[in-house]
Design an enzyme around this catalytic site. Structure first.
Site, PDB file in Angstrom:
ATOM      1  N   ASP A  15     -25.413   8.656   2.063  1.00 34.84           N
ATOM      2  CA  ASP A  15     -24.138   8.967   2.694  1.00 34.84           C
ATOM      3  C   ASP A  15     -24.263  10.003   3.806  1.00 34.84           C
ATOM      4  O   ASP A  15     -23.923  11.159   3.605  1.00 34.84           O
ATOM      5  CB  ASP A  15     -23.163   9.480   1.621  1.00 34.84           C
ATOM      6  CG  ASP A  15     -21.762   9.672   2.167  1.00 34.84           C
ATOM      7  OD1 ASP A  15     -21.484   9.169   3.261  1.00 34.84           O
ATOM      8  OD2 ASP A  15     -20.950  10.317   1.483  1.00 34.84           O
TER       9      ASP A  15
ATOM     10  N   GLU B 107     -15.308   4.126  -4.262  1.00 37.10           N
ATOM     11  CA  GLU B 107     -14.627   5.408  -4.439  1.00 37.10           C
ATOM     12  C   GLU B 107     -13.147   5.210  -4.758  1.00 37.10           C
ATOM     13  O   GLU B 107     -12.269   5.851  -4.171  1.00 37.10           O
ATOM     14  CB  GLU B 107     -14.824   6.286  -3.202  1.00 37.10           C
ATOM     15  CG  GLU B 107     -16.291   6.581  -2.947  1.00 37.10           C
ATOM     16  CD  GLU B 107     -16.554   7.554  -1.803  1.00 37.10           C
ATOM     17  OE1 GLU B 107     -15.748   7.621  -0.870  1.00 37.10           O
ATOM     18  OE2 GLU B 107     -17.584   8.247  -1.870  1.00 37.10           O
TER      19      GLU B 107
ATOM     20  N   GLU C   2     -19.719  15.809   8.654  1.00 36.09           N
ATOM     21  CA  GLU C   2     -19.361  16.094   7.264  1.00 36.09           C
ATOM     22  C   GLU C   2     -20.470  16.853   6.525  1.00 36.09           C
ATOM     23  O   GLU C   2     -20.188  17.770   5.765  1.00 36.09           O
ATOM     24  CB  GLU C   2     -19.052  14.772   6.542  1.00 36.09           C
ATOM     25  CG  GLU C   2     -18.805  14.947   5.054  1.00 36.09           C
ATOM     26  CD  GLU C   2     -18.523  13.639   4.332  1.00 36.09           C
ATOM     27  OE1 GLU C   2     -18.448  12.579   4.974  1.00 36.09           O
ATOM     28  OE2 GLU C   2     -18.380  13.690   3.095  1.00 36.09           O
TER      29      GLU C   2
END
Ligand code: GCW
Length: 710
Positions: free
Chosen positions: A379, A305, A407
């Site tokens: 993820d 990322e 998240e």
């Protein structure tokens, strides 16, 4: 007295009378609680289980022994409702000590057993009328003291204690994604506990909470790292934090930015094989250890990322990890190298990227390197199958990374007890050495005789008064610690302990709440991503649903990449006819997941692109079943709200009301998830909703127009 004055006096009198009545009412049931004390509340136990403990003797001198003294004195006095003296005498009801600090412990001749329990282990035994808590180190004794307090808090019988405990994993760490400006990436409970404050009380209570569940390390900054964290200014700050944490057995770790030699050292490169770069890191390590002699080591996100890393210089992940490891090795530090890498070619299956990039380096990492692997291959989704790297790298020390912060699970608004999800992961059978090669056996080192073992959890803590933004989600911090200590602990046991310590001693209420906790994860999966669906989240913040999302610059950041819904069906084909990344699992697992008729239905759309009319085991077609799952998630939240309402008498009004409010938000969101997803998928399936599934209140365009608000 004038008329006005008389009226005023009367008002004051009535007001005090009111307050008095209120006070009496509250004392009769439960006091308000703002959640700050977590599971260490130490409120008086019900009379039925006040033990006969009179005095406590803590035999040893060190900062940690001081902590033991104050914790036992505070804890026992609070729980037993009277002052408990903490001194040094051998005839106390409870004695804490080490063979080297206590004659009583020495005379028990437990040396061999205590040695076997290791430096963090302890023994608690009732010997004649004395409860003895013994270890070979003061940190082991501290863990024993907290364990003993938990026995009291959960009303366990104390007469015949025979407890030997040692942690199954060596490194039990929280990862904090804290930024320089005090914000927390994916944090939902306020600001960083240390970046912009110097609140020692807060740090001490953080350390106490961690020590009470055996967490022994904290990575203090975000893996999306800024080089500034390695400057003298920040190292001094971290050294001060390390001083606060040390008596609690907590070491500090940092996330260095791989390109720091360029940014801080003004070198032209960060190539891990460049001699100047190697020297720069060596000196940086020396500098850190001068300030923090027991510094734990580095956690590194590289070439992921947008983060810099060794591949920027055509070097391998092993080159990068080993170079840092060499700098730390003389000081006994370690490197945790993250396996969350997926910067590969376009058109690939992201779920297979980490395996492709890292598995070939099995056996190539230095002895003080661990590879930190997320539980699933994508993820932190609401549900993922286990990551195929577990069991596939026999000569590499793997440690799982779990996400405690939610998240992809409704932030701090949705009630999800994560121990059930983590159990599912730890119990998954990798078949690496035949049947029974569970992830937990890979992780605890028993399968491959791994020397260094560990587990990390991305923290859900922040400066919010109740630490986690939602009282019920404190349970996930607690559960992480308990599972890190014992990866075989049952979710039910953990939920029960936590509830009794944190919420109530009412036996029926405990059973009810534990039931809700254990059902909560499945329910959220049902209303978010049932049957193996994943990554249907609104881009960027990941709060509400956006299965239609297709505007991110990378394919694998778009939900449409993951569900692949079309007129034929839905799901990601990871079998031979598709990406074939199912073949990264051992043949036994690959066969099971790879066949549509043997794949567990909870992973069906993870591995298969399935026709809408495909018959599932229930006898319902896929479309109907999908819709029913969404509805059942909503139904669970509604019934949970109703159940919660019945508990108002047994939980303090402050937390009861706060939790009720959160559950109302969760219901709104669950309905929204169901409606947005079903309307969108229906545009492909063209099927009506089956009976029992409610219709959406708004057209699809409205769900697309504006994100669900948190
Ligand atoms: O889950 C993703 C998050 C990023 C995070 C990244 C990672 C720290 O969306 O915020 O960055 O994973 O784990 O590195």
């Amino acid at each position: 007295m004038s008329h006005v004055k008389a009226l005023k006096a009367q008002k004051v009198f009535l007001y005090s009378l009111n307050s008095f009545v209120l006070l009496v009412l509250f004392c009769g049931c439960v006091k308000a609680d703002d959640g700050y004390r977590l599971w260490l509340r130490y409120e008086p136990l019900p009379a039925r289980s006040r033990s006969r403990i009179k005095t406590i003797s803590v035999q040893g001198q060190s900062a940690t022994f001081d902590v033991i003294r104050s914790e036992l004195s505070q804890g026992c006095s609070g729980l037993l409702g009277r002052t408990i003296e903490v001194g040094n005498r051998d005839d106390a009801s409870v004695v804490v000590g080490l063979p080297q600090t206590s004659t009583l412990v020495r005379n028990l001749k437990w040396d061999a057993e205590l040695k076997r329990l290791g430096p963090e282990g302890f023994r608690i035994r009732t010997v004649r009328n004395v409860i003895v808590i013994a270890s070979t180190t003061d940190i082991g004794a501290l863990y024993g003291a907290f364990y003993f307090l938990r026995l009291l808090q959960t009303e366990q019988p104390l007469d015949h204690l025979q407890i030997d405990q040692r942690p199954a994993l060596k490194l039990r760490l929280l990862n904090h994604w804290d930024n320089l400006d005090g914000s927390i990436e994916r944090g939902y409970a306020g600001k960083s506990l240390w970046m912009n404050t110097d609140n020692d009380r807060r740090l001490i209570d953080y350390a106490r909470a961690n020590a009470s569940i055996g967490i022994n390390g904290s990575v203090l900054n975000n893996v999306n790292a800024n080089s500034e964290f390695l400057t003298a200014k920040y190292l001094q700050k971290f050294a001060a934090i390390a001083d606060v944490f040390r008596p609690y057995g907590i070491r500090v770790y940092l996330s260095p930015r791989f390109s720091a030699p360029i940014e801080l050292g003004r070198l032209p490169t960060a190539d891990p094989l460049d001699p100047a770069v190697i020297e720069w890191w060596k000196q940086k390590a020396d500098e850190i250890y001068k300030l923090i002699p027991d510094f734990g080591g580095f956690l590194v996100k590289a070439n992921s990322e947008g983060q810099p890393g060794p591949r920027t210089y055509n070097r391998t992940h092993a080159d990068g990890a080993n170079m840092l490891a060499a700098a730390l090795a003389p000081h006994h530090g370690i490197v945790m190298w993250r396996a969350f890498v997926y910067d590969l070619k376009p058109g690939y299956d992201r779920a297979g990227a980490a395996y492709e990039e890292l598995q070939p380096f099995d056996g190539k990492f230095a002895p003080n390197v661990l590879l930190q692997v997320k539980n699933g291959p994508i993820d932190f989704q609401p549900r993922e199958p286990f990551h195929p790297l577990f069991g596939a790298m026999p000569r590499t020390q793997l440690m799982p990374e779990l996400q405690i912060t939610q998240e992809y699970l409704g932030f701090d608004n949705h009630f999800v007890f994560l121990a059930t999800m983590w159990r599912e992961f730890l119990d998954s059978d990798t078949y690496a050495r035949g049947r029974g090669s569970t992830v937990s056996r890979v992780v605890d080192g028993s399968l491959y005789r791994q020397r260094l073992t560990g587990i990390a959890g991305v923290a859900n803590t922040g400066t919010d008064r109740n630490w986690t933004g939602y009282d019920l989600l404190q349970a996930n911090w607690y559960a992480f610690g308990r599972l890190a200590w014992n990866p075989n602990a049952s979710a039910q046991q953990i939920a029960t302990e936590w509830t009794r310590m944190t919420l109530t001693h009412d036996v029926r209420a405990v059973t009810t709440i534990v039931g809700l906790m254990l059902g909560s994860h499945e329910a959220v999966v049902n209303y978010m991503t049932p049957l193996g669906l994943h990554h249907l989240f609104w881009g960027g913040h990941h709060y509400g649903p956006a299965p239609w999302w297709d505007t991110e610059k990378r394919d694998d950041w778009n939900p449409v990449y993951y569900h692949k819904a079309d007129a034929f069906g839905i799901g990601f084909d990871r079998t031979k006819t598709g990406s074939n990344t199912v073949s990264q699992y051992r043949p036994e697992v690959a066969r099971q997941f790879g066949r549509i008729d043997t794949c567990p239905e909870k992973y069906l759309l993870w591995f298969h692109h399935v026709p809408w009319n495909f018959m599932l085991r229930s006898g319902d077609a896929l479309w109907d079943e999908l819709a029913l799952h969404y509805q059942s998630g909503v139904d669970w939240v509604r019934s949970t709200r109703a159940t919660w309402a019945t508990l108002s008498g047994v939980i303090d009004p402050e937390r009861h009301a706060a939790i009720s409010k959160k559950l109302a938000i969760q219901e709104r969101d669950a309905v929204w998830w169901r409606d947005a997803c079903l309307l969108y998928f229906q545009s492909f399936s063209k099927e009506p909703l089956p009976p029992g599934v409610e219709h959406a209140a708004k057209p699809l365009s409205e769900y697309k127009a504006k994100a669900l608000d948190w």
